[in-house]
Design a protein around this motif. Structure first.
Motif, PDB file in Angstrom:
ATOM      1  N   ASP A   1      -6.982  21.572   5.198  1.00  0.00           N
ATOM      2  CA  ASP A   1      -6.989  20.727   6.397  1.00  0.00           C
ATOM      3  C   ASP A   1      -8.393  20.336   6.810  1.00  0.00           C
TER       4      ASP A   1
ATOM      5  N   LYS B   1      -3.483  13.220  -2.594  1.00  0.00           N
ATOM      6  CA  LYS B   1      -3.195  14.653  -2.643  1.00  0.00           C
ATOM      7  C   LYS B   1      -1.744  14.913  -3.000  1.00  0.00           C
ATOM      8  N   ALA B   2      -0.901  13.853  -2.955  1.00  0.00           N
ATOM      9  CA  ALA B   2       0.538  14.049  -3.114  1.00  0.00           C
ATOM     10  C   ALA B   2       0.853  14.741  -4.420  1.00  0.00           C
ATOM     11  N   GLY B   3       1.688  15.759  -4.373  1.00  0.00           N
ATOM     12  CA  GLY B   3       2.126  16.434  -5.578  1.00  0.00           C
ATOM     13  C   GLY B   3       1.273  17.618  -5.966  1.00  0.00           C
ATOM     14  N   LEU B   4       0.069  17.697  -5.401  1.00  0.00           N
ATOM     15  CA  LEU B   4      -0.757  18.864  -5.709  1.00  0.00           C
ATOM     16  C   LEU B   4      -0.205  20.081  -4.971  1.00  0.00           C
TER      17      LEU B   4
ATOM     18  N   ASP C   1      -8.112  13.349   7.929  1.00  0.00           N
ATOM     19  CA  ASP C   1      -7.053  12.575   8.593  1.00  0.00           C
ATOM     20  C   ASP C   1      -6.039  13.491   9.281  1.00  0.00           C
TER      21      ASP C   1
ATOM     22  N   ALA D   1     -12.692   2.060  11.064  1.00  0.00           N
ATOM     23  CA  ALA D   1     -12.207   3.100  10.171  1.00  0.00           C
ATOM     24  C   ALA D   1     -10.880   2.610   9.602  1.00  0.00           C
ATOM     25  N   ARG D   2     -10.614   2.947   8.390  1.00  0.00           N
ATOM     26  CA  ARG D   2      -9.348   2.533   7.802  1.00  0.00           C
ATOM     27  C   ARG D   2      -8.220   3.131   8.628  1.00  0.00           C
ATOM     28  N   LEU D   3      -7.116   2.396   8.739  1.00  0.00           N
ATOM     29  CA  LEU D   3      -6.014   2.878   9.579  1.00  0.00           C
ATOM     30  C   LEU D   3      -5.430   4.168   9.038  1.00  0.00           C
ATOM     31  N   VAL D   4      -5.254   4.188   7.730  1.00  0.00           N
ATOM     32  CA  VAL D   4      -4.694   5.398   7.119  1.00  0.00           C
ATOM     33  C   VAL D   4      -5.595   5.762   5.960  1.00  0.00           C
ATOM     34  N   LYS D   5      -6.022   7.003   5.933  1.00  0.00           N
ATOM     35  CA  LYS D   5      -6.896   7.420   4.842  1.00  0.00           C
ATOM     36  C   LYS D   5      -6.082   7.738   3.602  1.00  0.00           C
ATOM     37  N   LYS D   6      -6.756   7.783   2.506  1.00  0.00           N
ATOM     38  CA  LYS D   6      -6.076   7.916   1.219  1.00  0.00           C
ATOM     39  C   LYS D   6      -5.505   9.318   1.049  1.00  0.00           C
ATOM     40  N   ILE D   7      -4.648   9.711   1.999  1.00  0.00           N
ATOM     41  CA  ILE D   7      -4.087  11.051   1.927  1.00  0.00           C
ATOM     42  C   ILE D   7      -3.160  11.175   0.731  1.00  0.00           C
ATOM     43  N   SER D   8      -2.649  10.040   0.253  1.00  0.00           N
ATOM     44  CA  SER D   8      -1.664  10.092  -0.824  1.00  0.00           C
ATOM     45  C   SER D   8      -2.258  10.638  -2.112  1.00  0.00           C
TER      46      SER D   8
END
Lengths: 354, 354, 354, 354, 354
Positions: A92, A11-14, A97, A2-9
């Motif tokens: 959530d 969502k940034a700014g929404l 993630d 699994a990718r270490l960090v999911k593409k949570i970014s």
């Protein structure tokens, strides 16, 4: 992996509460499995749209809706709206993630957990997220992919085995959490076996490959711990929770889960210590072998380099070299060389190199 | 070695409270030893079936039932049913992979502990589980295998030595826990002796074998700690417990056990630190020896390689090599070679390699 | 060295409160030193039997009985019986393998501490146990062997120096504990000096011997910490203790001891860090030297091995080797060899090996 | 370097409260600087004897007495007696080996701190002790040696800058503590610069000297931490202190100091981690270079040793060696040797050693 | 890289509350962006002087003043004076070397945070400080440099998206903090990618360069942790804060931020562990390769050194050497040499070196 960090970014700014699916890309349609039961009755069906679940909202019976796939904004959004779930909660659920946590929204509780499995094709750990919403008459579960994890619970419900049909939705939630925690033991068993086989390899024939496998194991243990560690606190909060959603008689069962979670964590810690120990064993065996290699080289070189020098001397072409004329010069040199070699061997024996 | 993780997964998916034996396969019949006593009387017998113990339930006297073997579902189930023990408790008793813990079920307390022993055949640590149920008039103990651990208590009961017949079941429970904790000291002593003998070996003649033994010791200490560590908390809870099952006068004795448990844990921690220290000592001795080996090789090579080169020169067959014709060419070369060798030795002396 | 673990197991299975001496074998007779004082009077005598101390029990004056030797069951038993001391307390006094602790038995307090000394014959740390019982009109101290530790207090009592004769038995107890804690500073000083001299050795001329000494130091620090660490908690409890045995005005003095104990522990921790640091320094100096040795070997070998090969060529006996016939063959070869050697030296210079 | 442990043992056995100077030997006369001020007035003078300060005791104005030198028992003793300071406090002031702490004696508070400075002659850390007594109308400061640390505060008092003359002795105490904490930032800056320059050295040209400097840095950081760490707790207690000596409006300033202390500690921890990291970088660069050296040696040796063997063969003097007679024997051997050398080079290239 | 420690010392000795800019030198003029809004209206403008913001002080609408640049004493001083901000707060805003913290000044709250970014030119981490003051009708934000961080919030305000215009200044503050925390996820993603690519490099072709990059990564993680770690406590305090400035309905959003902060920290810890793991993998691969190099050298040397010695013998020029006369001497020697070489190879095979 699994990718270490999911593409949570992304969502940034929404604005908070905006529904964005974060996790592995999914294409399959969301599956909706509904079971509605009382002590006496049980209705089980697969829904085609989320709207089919709405009529169950006001029933007194316990409704368990198992939603497989959290990537469709429409499904999660509609459900959330109809059941008055908080936008942050929906956000959530769609963001896979999350760290394991318990959110108390008074009218309902929400639990986030991780399930772990070994991907047999590449021997890597897979981490998936399970969310569980516990309301007064319903339990919603959200999974990323279809798997047989909750099958035993469904089976017990169908056959009315044990207490499960008699007690309320909190006991159902407990049973589902129990399934998740039990699944950790399977992982522990597999890891324990890996450790044992690596330990044998380490004693019999340590190889660079062995050390690579121990390092992979250590990395898996780091990821496992990250997934499991917060669960202890989550279950502990659940036990101490003063929510009307959880009845007193269910708490003894939750305490049991708490014990299991602590047991899993302690075993993981023990495994981590054993893996570190194994790395140390490997490194000292490498050290020992290097030492042995060096000794062999040194013994051979230290015996033969002086001897080669000696024979070199009598290979010289000086006009005047009296030794060469001696009739016993050659056998005498042999004696000298033997003397040198034996002296060296005695010295090595004394230094305990032989 | 006991398996790192027992096959707890075979229980996965079963309803909570289902009785499944988890642990080493056992074939022997369960032994049931009963002692029933008051200050004045004592009755001791070996039961054939669990049902023979039921008449003692309503007696005012103290009943101690020692059950050796937790693998028969019938025995544990029947006992649990008659004495109203919670299904989860019975499940935990049969699952020998519990961590040490104390469960308070109001009408009775249940304590899980580990006993440790060195298997003399393969020098590995064995871990077994002891469960103890303390009720108003009874104490049940559950062991995996037969051993002499509780013999001294039985002996004291028979001979009415000390306070044991005068005080109630809580004092009996204390005496049994005390036996378990005392057994840890035997392990500590054995481990302490191992450490001392390994330390001597390390000073006199460190071998790869020595390092392997230290690593085995460290692994044993990891397992020991896992078994003993939670007991401290368990006994502490017992001391602070506000249960009517434990009388005030027994608490001073429990506090004593608490001190012992802390002592065991601190000694284990000290041992762990000493074992790590020993590994470091071993590794720096390996480093030192490697360094010494390298120096010997370098000294020999650095002295003889240039000399061999020199004698090589005068072994060449060039037509015109004036040095070869000189009458004192050969002794002159000896002087040069001596000069080179001495210069090297002086340099090594200065670098403190000699 | 004191044994790592004393033979506490010989007590296993005995009823709690059974008096068994655990510790080094002692043969000397127990010494009994009694001082009885009020602000105005002082009586000091050496007793022959413990019974001579009994008449002091009911006196209003402060009685300090210093018992040197805890190996005679009769003495400890008789004292305990007459003064109503709890059997578990007597058991603990005779067992010199206690961890430092404070036991509150309401009518009296009992404190267990360790005193430390360096055995000058083998430079090893000796650990002895001191127990102190503080009652309403008496203080009992129990030591393993005779030493001058409490001499200054006795002296102050005799000369009525300071507050000591005016204040009660709690102040006497404080003065004695203060002696014990002060004795730790002597150990710290000695250890600090060892660290400083080892640091100098490490800079000037690091030897395998140096590393062995640092490891011995680290081991001593582990043992020291084990003996001192729990004392902090003990003194803290004493300060917060709400016992009528300790007056308010004595507490400011106990707080001072608490500060000292914390200071000792922090200094020990700092020492441990410095010792670890020293080991690291030693190991990187070994690494550096190894590297240097390797470089010397490599430079010598890399320059002379090709040269030796060259001269080997012209030592061959082929019938047809035109170079050998050339009149300037020999000096030409010298030029070639010089060229090879210089090229090598330039390369080494560039790699910063020279 | 300041000695690791000061000769505190010379106090052992003396009654508590006995005044003994512990610290570096001092010969200079004690300096006494007095400033007495109200919002409107300010009187500043250097006293010759401590008795000159006594008349200020009962004044309403704020008196700040700065005592430079704590080695004269007469001065400290007389001051203590006149101002009713507790003997233990006086003892602690004269013992410069205190850990930072706060003692609350109800009528006055006493604060012990450390000031740190780099001794530019030998680049070692110097640690000195500052004690501060805060009473209802006075502040006493005790320093080991004269330095400019408090000059800015004196200056502000003289020029009536800021709030300092308006607020009471607690604000003065705050200003002085602030000076001490600010002085730590100077040390941090210097250390930060050392780290940055060592990091550059480590990248450009790592030397054994570099590693020694990093180890010295680590040792300094250990000592720094020991001096600064307890201050956080001290200031925190001061903030939470419910003493009438500290007014509410001063607390916001103390909270600011607390933030600074935490900042200093966190920066120190970060520095420690970076220093450990740097040691690791150094060690892996040593490892890498060793590896490179070994490779060069191995390549040279592995190519030339077989070649030297080959030419050795044809240097033999056997009567019958057909190859020597062949007309093309010599050039053929050259071809063989070239072949051997090229094969070796290809093999090394494949192993990625070249 | 940002300097490790900023020149905070230039403030030493100044009265508390003195405004001094601490941080990177800035020359650009301070930018002032003001947004004033109610649910219905929105006014946005760029101010030329700070005085233009004063009329908004007494309005009921929410005023957000974004101040880009904290290096002008006049601007910060004037704002502070007009809005009655505490001098210590102003000092902290201008000192960009604060640790993240929350200060509660009753009438307003002040939050200090760090924003992180990778400088793409030199791949180093940049740390900047953001301060946020939350008052009853206003929010002030102070940044070091201009960046697009808050653009999404401004956008939502303009378009009246989400709840942002309906809820008060506390929700605005939450949105801004959320932006900061979200920006950490971008860093985590980048770091996660770095880890994954380094891991691949480590498996495929470990180089000294790889280890240097892992060490740089570890250093970045140390700095990241220092910047992010305290934020968890800050947000937690904010959630528990009982200030009238934060409404109950905003708390659920703050709790969400808290979860994110914990998630960021746990991921950082996991990254740190993985980076340490990677260093270990690198070091054992270096060890393994060194071992392999040594083996090759040893095998070659151990085979050819004795052979070279043998051919050296028959290169000697002794008058009397019978072997040289034998007709089959030469082929016989070949047999002997073959025998020696094969024996060596068999020995190596047995030791598993081949």
């Amino acid at each position: 992996m699994a990718r270490l960090v999911k593409k949570i970014s992304k969502k940034a700014g929404l604005p908070p509460g905006t529904l964005v699916h974060i996790g592995e890309d999914q294409r399959e349609k969301v599956k909706l499995r509904l079971i509605d039961y009382t002590e006496a009755t049980l209705e089980e069906k697969e829904l085609h749209t989320i709207f089919e679940s709405f009529p169950y909202k006001d029933k007194e019976s316990v409704t368990w809706l198992d939603i497989v796939g959290v990537h469709e904004v429409d499904v999660i959004g509609a459900l959330g709206k109809y059941y008055n779930l908080h936008p942050l909660l929906l956000e959530d659920i769609m963001n896979t993630d999350q760290r394991p946590k318990l959110d108390d929204y008074e009218d309902y509780l929400c639990l986030f957990m991780k399930i772990l499995s070994y991907d047999d094709t590449n021997h890597r750990l897979r981490v998936e997220q399970i969310s569980l919403v516990l309301g007064p008459h319903f339990v919603f579960t959200f999974q990323e992919k279809d798997n047989a994890l909750f099958e035993p619970v469904r089976d017990r419900l169908r056959k009315a085995k044990g207490r499960i049909r008699k007690l309320g939705p909190d006991y159902l939630a407990y049973s589902l959490i129990d399934c998740v925690v039990d699944s950790y033991f399977a992982i522990l068993e597999k890891t324990g076996e890996t450790i044992e086989s690596l330990e044998e390899e380490l004693v019999d024939n340590p190889q660079p490959k062995t050390s690579r496998q121990i390092h992979l194991l250590k990395k898996d243990l780091i990821l496992l711990r990250k997934a499991v560690w917060p669960l202890r606190e989550v279950v502990n909060t659940l036990v101490k929770e003063d929510s009307p959603l959880i009845q007193e008689r269910t708490k003894v069962f939750l305490r049991d889960i708490y014990d299991h979670a602590v047991h899993v964590i302690e075993t993981l810690e023990t495994f981590r210590e054993m893996a570190s120990e194994m790395i140390d064993v490997y490194l000292s065996s490498v050290s020992n072998r290097m030492n042995e290699v060096m000794k062999v080289l040194t013994i051979i070189a230290t015996i033969f380099i002086p001897l080669t020098y000696l024979v070199g001397i009598y290979g010289m072409n000086f006009k005047v070299m009296p030794e060469l004329e001696w009739p016993y010069g050659y056998p005498l040199l042999w004696l000298v060389m033997l003397g040198v070699a034996l002296t060296m061997l005695v010295l090595f024996r004394r230094k305990k190199w032989l």
